[in-house]
Scaffold this active site. Structure first.
Site, short mmCIF file in Angstrom:
data_model
loop_
_atom_site.label_atom_id
_atom_site.label_comp_id
_atom_site.label_asym_id
_atom_site.label_seq_id
_atom_site.Cartn_x
_atom_site.Cartn_y
_atom_site.Cartn_z
N LYS A 176 -59.86 -16.57 27.84
CA LYS A 176 -60.69 -16.23 29.08
C LYS A 176 -61.99 -16.34 28.97
O LYS A 176 -62.37 -16.48 27.83
CB LYS A 176 -60.14 -14.98 29.48
CG LYS A 176 -60.44 -13.66 28.50
CD LYS A 176 -59.69 -12.25 28.91
CE LYS A 176 -60.30 -11.19 28.01
NZ LYS A 176 -59.69 -10.01 28.24
N ARG B 97 -55.13 0.95 32.61
CA ARG B 97 -55.89 -0.17 33.34
C ARG B 97 -54.88 -0.96 34.20
O ARG B 97 -55.13 -0.86 35.36
CB ARG B 97 -56.49 -0.99 32.38
CG ARG B 97 -57.54 -1.95 32.70
CD ARG B 97 -58.41 -2.73 31.60
NE ARG B 97 -57.56 -3.38 30.72
CZ ARG B 97 -58.02 -4.13 29.86
NH1 ARG B 97 -59.24 -4.09 29.71
NH2 ARG B 97 -57.05 -5.07 29.19
N TYR C 194 -93.77 -9.56 33.45
CA TYR C 194 -93.67 -8.79 34.79
C TYR C 194 -93.88 -7.49 34.83
O TYR C 194 -93.57 -6.68 33.65
CB TYR C 194 -92.31 -9.39 35.47
CG TYR C 194 -92.31 -10.38 36.11
CD1 TYR C 194 -93.12 -10.93 37.06
CD2 TYR C 194 -91.02 -11.16 35.79
CE1 TYR C 194 -92.99 -12.29 37.49
CE2 TYR C 194 -90.90 -12.55 36.17
CZ TYR C 194 -91.78 -13.09 37.22
OH TYR C 194 -91.52 -14.43 37.82
N MET D 48 -86.26 -14.37 34.34
CA MET D 48 -84.83 -15.09 34.83
C MET D 48 -84.79 -16.25 33.66
O MET D 48 -83.54 -16.43 33.24
CB MET D 48 -85.11 -15.64 36.04
CG MET D 48 -83.74 -16.39 36.57
SD MET D 48 -83.71 -16.82 38.19
CE MET D 48 -83.67 -15.28 39.16
#
Length: 368
Positions: free
Chosen positions: A38, A136, A264, A313
């Site tokens: 997965k 779950r 930033y 980013m």
């Protein structure tokens, strides 16, 4: 191996072979091996990983969602695929692509029976999940009679396996809890078998279960993180080889004076004359902002370079004041020697999170 010239995730199929064989060595010859692929095979490449494991004669695959199974079928994978968290909206697709659903509550059980009957299926393989403490997904112990009653009303499906999931099989402080889960699963399975009159496969163990609870291997085990090189303990990590290596390069080097800031929000302020390197990888590639502000690091020419300022980013900046390097040099975020688990621990997270976060825009390079 050639040095990286851009940001790349190298996937070592030789390491995958080693891990598969090591984990299989812990099993009885009759115990089946299900490989969990997965989340793009834990952030690597689900198609390449599945093809290689199929070549190694793996018995089963598991994915989280239907779409992941479809991708494997489209790539030519023939091995049975268990969908661990299917949604009823995808049940037609599951049958069309010969995928096998986990049925974990009354809603999905009834919905799948309805679809299977509408498609005139007979003995379509399904897997019934019971909750033994993870809380779950899964039917409860007192649902056994209900599940069996539904199964007896239809010939459209047949239970291939009963399974559950261990909650803390890697934690030595939770041995008592894990043993209770194992015993609970045995009781549920026995009750189910007695009611239905047949014996489905049983599977409970994840990677840590395989390594720590041999008495609970049953008919099949499900290995995910171990296949990719992590055993959830320092001792077992030494027996496994990380499959993925994340590398990049230095794009530019800056020299900054005391008091100048980097990135930033001016999050980093130079403590004196310093050198910084900018690297073309950022939070859009899977390097989360939690690694910024000197929580995480990279390796350049064998030396640690702390990530400074906020992760951007598409870029990170690192402090290379004490490192002899130049623009174009290779940067290691993690590899076999500098493990993803070590980088993850530096930011108080786990290897699963960083390796599964690597963006699909990062180039994959398969090492055969």
């Amino acid at each position: 191996m050639p040095k990286a010239k851009e940001t790349v995730l190298e996937i070592d199929l030789g390491a995958l072979t080693h891990n598969f064989n090591y984990l299989k060595s812990k099993l009885k010859p009759t115990t089946k091996f299900l490989a969990v692929v997965k989340a793009f095979a834990y952030g690597s490449d689900s198609i390449e990983i599945a093809k290689h494991l199929e070549h190694l004669n793996v018995d089963y695959f598991a994915v989280a969602y239907t779409k992941e199974g479809v991708v494997l079928r489209d790539a030519g994978i023939k091995t049975p695929i268990l969908v661990l968290h299917p949604q009823p909206v995808n049940f037609n697709t599951i049958i069309e692509r010969c995928l096998e659903p986990s049925l974990y509550n009354a809603k999905v059980l009834n919905a799948f029976i309805k679809i299977a009957e509408e498609q005139s299926q007979a003995n379509y393989p399904v897997h019934i999940k019971f909750n033994t403490g993870l809380n779950r997904l899964g039917f409860w112990e007192n649902d056994v009679d209900y599940v069996v009653s539904k199964l007896k009303t239809t010939k459209s499906i047949k239970v291939k396996s009963i399974f559950s999931h261990l909650a803390a099989s890697e934690d030595k402080d939770e041995i008592e809890f894990t043993n209770k889960q194992i015993e609970f699963f045995k009781l549920i399975s026995k009750a189910f078998e007695n009611h239905i009159g047949s014996k489905p496969w049983l599977h409970l163990c994840n990677t840590s279960g395989v390594l720590n609870y041999s008495e609970a291997h049953f008919d099949m085990v499900r290995c995910g993180i171990g296949l990719y090189g992590f055993g959830n303990s320092a001792k077992e990590n030494e027996n496994l080889f990380p499959v993925a290596s994340l590398k990049s390069v230095i794009s530019q080097i800056h020299k900054i004076e005391k008091g100048e800031t980097v990135g930033y929000n001016r999050a980093y302020k130079a403590k004196g004359f310093e050198k910084t390197a900018t690297i073309p990888i950022g939070h859009a590639d899977g390097i989360s902002r939690i690694y910024g502000n000197e929580n995480g690091y990279v390796k350049i020419n064998g030396c640690k370079a702390p990530i400074i300022g906020n992760v951007c980013m598409d870029m990170i900046m690192v402090n290379i004041s004490d490192i002899n390097c130049k623009e174009g040099d290779e940067v290691i975020l993690f590899d076999a020697a500098n493990k993803a688990s070590d980088l993850a621990e530096s930011a108080n997270t786990i290897s699963y999170e960083i390796i599964t976060s690597i963006s699909q825009r990062v180039k994959r390079s398969i090492i055969k």
